[in-house]
Design a protein around this motif. Structure first.
Motif, mmCIF file in Angstrom:
data_model
loop_
_atom_site.group_PDB
_atom_site.id
_atom_site.type_symbol
_atom_site.label_atom_id
_atom_site.label_comp_id
_atom_site.label_asym_id
_atom_site.label_seq_id
_atom_site.Cartn_x
_atom_site.Cartn_y
_atom_site.Cartn_z
ATOM 1 N N TYR A 4 0.826 -1.194 0.000
ATOM 2 C CA TYR A 4 0.000 0.000 0.000
ATOM 3 C C TYR A 4 0.865 1.251 0.000
ATOM 4 O O TYR A 4 0.724 2.164 0.788
ATOM 5 C CB TYR A 4 -0.958 0.000 1.195
ATOM 6 C CG TYR A 4 -1.700 -1.298 1.287
ATOM 7 C CD1 TYR A 4 -2.753 -1.569 0.414
ATOM 8 C CD2 TYR A 4 -1.311 -2.290 2.187
ATOM 9 C CE1 TYR A 4 -3.404 -2.789 0.456
ATOM 10 C CE2 TYR A 4 -1.957 -3.505 2.232
ATOM 11 C CZ TYR A 4 -3.001 -3.745 1.372
ATOM 12 O OH TYR A 4 -3.638 -4.944 1.414
ATOM 13 N N LYS A 184 -3.787 -1.289 14.031
ATOM 14 C CA LYS A 184 -4.457 -2.428 14.660
ATOM 15 C C LYS A 184 -5.249 -1.994 15.897
ATOM 16 O O LYS A 184 -4.762 -1.253 16.735
ATOM 17 C CB LYS A 184 -3.421 -3.478 15.061
ATOM 18 C CG LYS A 184 -4.035 -4.724 15.698
ATOM 19 C CD LYS A 184 -2.962 -5.693 16.157
ATOM 20 C CE LYS A 184 -3.591 -6.910 16.831
ATOM 21 N NZ LYS A 184 -2.571 -7.852 17.334
ATOM 22 N N CYS A 189 -9.750 -3.513 9.368
ATOM 23 C CA CYS A 189 -8.908 -3.581 8.174
ATOM 24 C C CYS A 189 -9.700 -3.505 6.876
ATOM 25 O O CYS A 189 -9.158 -3.137 5.827
ATOM 26 C CB CYS A 189 -8.046 -4.844 8.197
ATOM 27 S SG CYS A 189 -8.945 -6.408 8.047
ATOM 28 N N HIS A 190 -11.009 -3.817 6.918
ATOM 29 C CA HIS A 190 -11.795 -3.837 5.682
ATOM 30 C C HIS A 190 -12.327 -2.463 5.286
ATOM 31 O O HIS A 190 -12.894 -2.306 4.202
ATOM 32 C CB HIS A 190 -12.975 -4.805 5.829
ATOM 33 C CG HIS A 190 -14.008 -4.339 6.812
ATOM 34 N ND1 HIS A 190 -13.957 -4.653 8.143
ATOM 35 C CD2 HIS A 190 -15.110 -3.556 6.648
ATOM 36 C CE1 HIS A 190 -14.987 -4.105 8.767
ATOM 37 N NE2 HIS A 190 -15.698 -3.432 7.889
ATOM 38 N N PRO A 347 -2.843 -2.255 8.807
ATOM 39 C CA PRO A 347 -3.593 -3.428 8.345
ATOM 40 C C PRO A 347 -4.729 -3.053 7.388
ATOM 41 O O PRO A 347 -5.576 -2.216 7.698
ATOM 42 C CB PRO A 347 -4.150 -4.020 9.639
ATOM 43 C CG PRO A 347 -3.250 -3.498 10.718
ATOM 44 C CD PRO A 347 -2.856 -2.123 10.265
ATOM 45 N N CYS A 349 -7.444 -5.083 4.516
ATOM 46 C CA CYS A 349 -7.914 -6.354 3.966
ATOM 47 C C CYS A 349 -9.138 -6.083 3.103
ATOM 48 O O CYS A 349 -9.729 -5.004 3.157
ATOM 49 C CB CYS A 349 -8.260 -7.336 5.084
ATOM 50 S SG CYS A 349 -9.609 -6.778 6.167
ATOM 51 N N THR A 359 -8.886 -10.542 0.337
ATOM 52 C CA THR A 359 -7.481 -10.538 0.739
ATOM 53 C C THR A 359 -7.409 -10.385 2.252
ATOM 54 O O THR A 359 -7.527 -9.272 2.778
ATOM 55 C CB THR A 359 -6.711 -9.380 0.072
ATOM 56 O OG1 THR A 359 -6.920 -9.396 -1.336
ATOM 57 C CG2 THR A 359 -5.220 -9.493 0.357
ATOM 58 N N TYR A 361 -5.934 -10.186 6.092
ATOM 59 C CA TYR A 361 -4.710 -9.640 6.692
ATOM 60 C C TYR A 361 -4.249 -10.597 7.774
ATOM 61 O O TYR A 361 -4.996 -10.950 8.680
ATOM 62 C CB TYR A 361 -4.950 -8.260 7.293
ATOM 63 C CG TYR A 361 -3.758 -7.756 8.078
ATOM 64 C CD1 TYR A 361 -2.636 -7.272 7.420
ATOM 65 C CD2 TYR A 361 -3.760 -7.793 9.469
ATOM 66 C CE1 TYR A 361 -1.528 -6.831 8.127
ATOM 67 C CE2 TYR A 361 -2.658 -7.346 10.187
ATOM 68 C CZ TYR A 361 -1.548 -6.872 9.515
ATOM 69 O OH TYR A 361 -0.451 -6.441 10.227
ATOM 70 N N ASN A 362 -2.996 -11.030 7.671
ATOM 71 C CA ASN A 362 -2.418 -11.947 8.647
ATOM 72 C C ASN A 362 -1.032 -11.424 9.008
ATOM 73 O O ASN A 362 -0.144 -11.378 8.154
ATOM 74 C CB ASN A 362 -2.341 -13.362 8.066
ATOM 75 C CG ASN A 362 -1.790 -14.367 9.062
ATOM 76 O OD1 ASN A 362 -0.617 -14.337 9.418
ATOM 77 N ND2 ASN A 362 -2.654 -15.275 9.502
ATOM 78 N N PHE A 363 -0.857 -11.027 10.245
ATOM 79 C CA PHE A 363 0.398 -10.391 10.650
ATOM 80 C C PHE A 363 1.587 -11.327 10.489
ATOM 81 O O PHE A 363 2.672 -10.903 10.066
ATOM 82 C CB PHE A 363 0.310 -9.914 12.102
ATOM 83 C CG PHE A 363 1.595 -9.302 12.601
ATOM 84 C CD1 PHE A 363 2.060 -8.104 12.077
ATOM 85 C CD2 PHE A 363 2.347 -9.932 13.583
ATOM 86 C CE1 PHE A 363 3.244 -7.541 12.534
ATOM 87 C CE2 PHE A 363 3.537 -9.378 14.041
ATOM 88 C CZ PHE A 363 3.980 -8.177 13.513
ATOM 89 N N TYR A 366 2.455 -11.483 6.877
ATOM 90 C CA TYR A 366 2.997 -10.178 6.510
ATOM 91 C C TYR A 366 4.448 -10.064 6.959
ATOM 92 O O TYR A 366 5.325 -9.600 6.214
ATOM 93 C CB TYR A 366 2.161 -9.083 7.160
ATOM 94 C CG TYR A 366 2.434 -7.690 6.635
ATOM 95 C CD1 TYR A 366 1.790 -7.216 5.501
ATOM 96 C CD2 TYR A 366 3.328 -6.846 7.282
ATOM 97 C CE1 TYR A 366 2.028 -5.941 5.017
ATOM 98 C CE2 TYR A 366 3.574 -5.570 6.808
ATOM 99 C CZ TYR A 366 2.911 -5.128 5.678
ATOM 100 O OH TYR A 366 3.162 -3.859 5.204
ATOM 101 N N GLU A 381 2.780 -4.812 15.819
ATOM 102 C CA GLU A 381 1.886 -3.958 15.031
ATOM 103 C C GLU A 381 1.555 -2.645 15.726
ATOM 104 O O GLU A 381 0.862 -1.808 15.158
ATOM 105 C CB GLU A 381 0.582 -4.719 14.755
ATOM 106 C CG GLU A 381 0.777 -5.960 13.902
ATOM 107 C CD GLU A 381 -0.444 -6.855 13.921
ATOM 108 O OE1 GLU A 381 -1.227 -6.811 12.945
ATOM 109 O OE2 GLU A 381 -0.616 -7.596 14.901
#
Length: 485
Positions: A4, A184, A189-190, A347, A349, A359, A361-363, A366, A381
């Motif tokens: 991003y 976080k 995240c969406h 984050p 997603c 998509t 988000y998984n730390f 990542y 995070e």
């Protein structure tokens, strides 16, 4: 891998204006937080003193992740406002961007060289520079010039954090499109992609949004074999043929970024920064997409490709589409991607609620991607929250957060007043910091109102400053009366 990288770089756009500057450099400590090294580097900053009269203020722009000259030529609000305030205009370049490279061409060569790239070091650079500016331009006798910080996107985050962390350095901050809540536990995240989807549906059409939503599966189905990937590459006029699943993922990420960029730069007039674009580009994009009739999967892909030309080839000068880039400007993506793996983990997603491919988000994943790319892992995070307070802003003061609600980054912005001294300005018809752009006859009323609010707040801060340090003189009376609320 999506870092991003473009969220704050889309903040500025080339205009017909051409502003003059004197380019200066300051010898800057490489590491502000260690006494074991005396290493320095040259940090670039730009100065325009056309309107400056002592002891008027310094308008100090906190540089983003990019070449500072680009921002300086495209931040018209400062130039439109400086004559009223007789302000000195300064644009400070962010370390590791533009020409402010601590290790020259080796600055990005290894983690040991990149390790000094952070928002914390950048803020310390700005304080160090402001102190030097006081020596250069203040009238002496221990009195200082009032400094107002400005910034948009990441630059807006920095301007607000500069006021929060170093309140003695600046009397206030105008932080436009600054997603300081995009971390976080604060913003879901969406949210980001949900806003992009809403903008396409509401300013474009429901048909347009549904076609984009359908296109991901369609493209993947067509591109299952070499022949299909060649067809997709040809229809979308790609510079190189998609040969693998990894290539296909790059293509789809490229398309996602274009849709996101269109939402961020959806101005009512033509703009030229990321790419030359018409006014109201989402409307133009969706009208184009909706006008193309198709009857099969290849037809749908052709419709998407035709509409994408609004972004990639509006001037009819682009021979083919390079999916490795979504902009013509040098946006400092390498540096920002590194920061996205260290102190700027935001984050994001996509889910069934938006028009993009899902998509998650998984730390942990990542972190693995960051290690693979840069040989570094994020500590956790919560670094920005621990450093700057997250959404706990009750002790902050003299900050204006402005957000255009067409901008997907507004979802992580400050959208309501925190206190009487930390205020929020909303621009329902504004895009990515519309208010920091030069005035335009097509500006919406809410953008004009935001700029006027900024000037009133700045005048209020200045009135208080001059009263405190200079007594009841013409400066205090001018700002106290002219901009009385």
């Amino acid at each position: 891998m999506r870092f991003y990288a473009l969220f704050c770089c889309v903040a500025f756009y080339r205009s017909v204006n051409c502003y003059d500057f004197v380019t200066k450099y300051i010898e800057m400590p490489l590491d502000h937080f260690s006494f074991t090294s005396n290493a320095t580097f040259k940090l670039r900053y730009l100065v325009n003193d056309t309107y400056f009269r002592q002891p008027s203020p310094v308008f100090f722009y906190t540089g983003n992740e990019g070449d500072i000259s680009m921002f300086a030529q495209n931040t018209g609000f400062l130039f439109d406002s400086a004559p009223e305030f007789k302000a000195l205009i300064v644009f400070a370049e962010h370390r590791y961007y533009g020409t402010s490279l601590p290790f020259g061409n080796l600055s990005y060569s290894s983690p040991s060289h990149l390790g000094y790239l952070s928002s914390q070091q950048a803020l310390a650079d700005y304080v160090y520079l402001i102190n030097d500016l006081q020596k250069q331009y203040a009238i002496g006798d221990g009195q200082k010039l009032p400094v107002v910080a400005f910034g948009g996107s990441y630059g807006g985050m920095l301007s607000s954090w500069l006021r929060i962390k170093y309140p003695y350095a600046v009397i206030g901050a105008i932080a436009s499109s600054a997603p300081i809540f995009q971390f976080k536990g604060i913003t879901p995240c969406h949210t980001f992609y949900k806003i992009v989807t809403d903008v396409f549906r509401n300013l474009g059409s429901e048909k347009c949004e549904k076609t984009i939503r359908k296109s991901w599966t369609t493209i993947r189905n067509v591109a299952k074999d070499d022949n299909g990937r060649a067809n997709v590459s040809s229809i979308l006029r790609l510079c190189s043929i998609v040969k693998s699943v990894d290539d296909l993922n790059v293509l789809l990420d490229w398309m996602s970024e274009i849709y996101t960029n269109l939402a961020m730069v959806n101005y009512p007039y033509p703009a030229d920064f990321l790419m030359p674009l018409p006014g109201n580009p989402i409307r133009v994009f969706c009208n184009t997409l909706d006008s193309v009739e198709y009857h099969d999967d290849l037809g749908l892909i052709k419709a998407i490709g035709t509409a994408l030309e609004i972004y990639t080839n509006y001037t009819q000068q682009t021979k083919c589409n390079d999916i490795e880039t979504t902009a013509t400007a040098d946006l400092g993506e390498k540096g920002w991607n590194f920061q996205s793996c260290t102190d700027m983990i935001m984050p994001i997603c996509s889910t069934d609620e938006d028009m993009f491919e899902n998509t998650p988000y998984n730390f942990t994943e990542y972190s693995e991607k960051c290690f693979k790319e840069y040989s570094v892992r994020p500590r956790n995070e919560n670094v920005p929250i621990l450093e700057y307070g997250g959404d706990d802003l009750e002790t902050a003061s003299n900050i204006v957060f402005s957000n255009g609600l067409l901008d997907p980054w507004s979802g992580g912005g400050v959208l309501k007043n925190i206190s009487s001294k930390v205020t929020a300005v909303l621009m329902p018809d504004g895009a990515h910091h519309s208010d920091l752009r030069a005035k335009n006859h097509l500006d919406t009323e809410d953008v004009v109102n935001a700029r006027n609010f900024h000037k009133k707040q700045i005048a209020s801060w200045l009135g208080q400053y001059y009263w405190r340090y200079y007594g009841n003189n013409e400066y205090h009376l001018n700002y106290a009366l002219k901009y009385k609320h």
